[in-house]
Design an enzyme around this catalytic site. Structure first.
Site, PDB file in Angstrom:
ATOM      1  N   ARG A  29       0.829  -1.203   0.000  1.00 48.74           N
ATOM      2  CA  ARG A  29       0.000   0.000   0.000  1.00 48.74           C
ATOM      3  C   ARG A  29       0.876   1.272   0.000  1.00 48.74           C
ATOM      4  O   ARG A  29       0.574   2.253   0.667  1.00 48.74           O
ATOM      5  CB  ARG A  29      -0.955   0.017   1.199  1.00 48.74           C
ATOM      6  N   SER A  88     -10.923  -1.189   3.460  1.00 49.10           N
ATOM      7  CA  SER A  88     -10.013  -1.455   4.581  1.00 49.10           C
ATOM      8  C   SER A  88      -9.500  -0.139   5.157  1.00 49.10           C
ATOM      9  O   SER A  88      -8.849   0.630   4.454  1.00 49.10           O
ATOM     10  CB  SER A  88      -8.839  -2.311   4.111  1.00 49.10           C
ATOM     11  N   GLU A  93      -4.789   2.973   6.582  1.00 52.37           N
ATOM     12  CA  GLU A  93      -4.653   2.914   5.131  1.00 52.37           C
ATOM     13  C   GLU A  93      -5.339   4.122   4.498  1.00 52.37           C
ATOM     14  O   GLU A  93      -4.938   4.595   3.438  1.00 52.37           O
ATOM     15  CB  GLU A  93      -5.259   1.612   4.600  1.00 52.37           C
TER      16      GLU A  93
END
Length: 348
Positions: free
Chosen positions: A166, A239, A335
């Site tokens: 990520r 998420s 995130e």
């Protein structure tokens, strides 16, 4: 060329959390020449820019003071191909899942595991979106971008993108909100290459019959729709936390207390733990705090129950982080990019 900057533009329709905030200034472009004209006009001098893609990784805590730059350019085309591979270029403003659907329809392998991920193509290399054992960076060949500081065109190879979990070079201090991704080139396979080892994906595909591109896409979509809320119905950003990477020694100690804790190898010294499992085991699944909540089926997803503010979502996230740290000794990293916290603003 005239440069059209709008003011007090509602951002609620432009991000998946559905927080009711405005952008003080807003600019969108359907052609790169419009972005170049904006830079040449001097409108960015002394102005803080914020690049907003599909808004699927965006949580504003207040009205956005920065100049929001929103790519809406479109286009998917084949650049070149061999008997084994094809190079496909997609504009930053394309909806990510539209690109995935196109690739599957064309019989090109490499993106099918990333089906139904919300957002736009331009944000995929920034966040290095991933799911079911595959990341966008695996298929990205090149990234084209414009530097907002001088209007120069930059080209990044896959290696130069420095993809991580990520993460990418586009999140670095050097480029954060100083670059606008304009198009992305992907190298996809014409030969059957499947990645079915993650979770219960292989079982879901088997239930559908033969292992085909279409069945893999349908299986991924079925799994996601069964456990993840539709942002069009319930505001969320998927998420909310990254899966933490921890020392093996810590994981071993936790395994003694929680024998059924999932663990995924990273290297000789580290493993990855599922953030959703940590949050669920800590007792947060389905918890509600005001208009913010934890999804009752997937603890990794924080939701807007209707009228939540960004600050309510952040307060819930902070409470979860503190509790997971206290119970497991594991730090959770967001995130989602929280806009309004200067340390966390990023290209989205």
């Amino acid at each position: 060329m005239n440069v059209s900057i709008l003011h007090q533009v509602p951002l609620k329709p432009l991000h998946t959390f559905g927080i009711d905030v405005n952008a003080h200034s807003y600019f969108e472009f359907s052609d790169v020449s419009q972005l170049t004209a904006l830079i040449r006009s001097g409108a960015l001098q002394g102005v803080e820019p914020l690049v907003l893609g599909g808004g699927s990784n965006f949580l504003p805590v207040a009205d956005v003071a920065a100049l929001v730059i929103h790519p809406v350019n479109k286009g998917i085309r084949i650049i070149s191909q061999t008997d084994e591979a094809v190079w496909v270029e997609a504009a930053a403003g394309e909806v990510w899942d539209d690109l995935v659907a196109w690739a599957v329809q064309m019989g090109f392998y490499g993106l099918e595991n990333l089906s139904l991920i919300p957002g736009h193509v331009g944000a995929a290399p920034v966040q290095n979106v991933g799911a079911y054992g595959v990341e966008a960076g695996d298929a990205i060949h090149q990234v084209h971008a414009i530097d907002l500081r001088d209007g120069s065109e930059l080209l990044f190879s896959q290696h130069e993108c420095r993809f991580g979990y990520r993460d990418s070079i586009f999140k670095s201090d050097r480029y954060r909100n100083q670059l606008v991704v304009t198009r992305v080139m992907f190298r996809l396979s014409k030969l059957p290459v499947f990645h079915l080892q993650y979770g219960n994906l292989s079982e879901e595909v088997a239930r559908m019959g033969e292992v085909t591109l279409s069945n893999v896409r349908q299986a991924v979509m079925a799994i996601r729709m069964a456990k993840l809320p539709d942002p069009a119905v319930t505001g969320n950003a998927g998420s909310f936390f990254k899966n933490p990477v921890v020392d093996i020694s810590l994981a071993d100690r936790l395994k003694m207390q929680y024998p059924h804790m999932p663990v995924y190898p990273v290297d000789d010294r580290h493993v990855k733990l599922p953030a959703g499992w940590l949050i669920d085991t800590a007792g947060w699944k389905g918890v509600v705090m005001g208009q913010a909540g934890v999804h009752p089926l997937q603890a990794l997803v924080l939701i807007n129950r209707g009228q939540a503010t960004g600050r309510e979502i952040v307060a819930l996230a902070h409470a979860i982080e503190q509790d997971v740290l206290a119970k497991f000794g594991v730090h959770l990293e967001k995130e989602v990019n929280i806009i309004g916290d200067a340390s966390n603003d990023a290209v989205l």
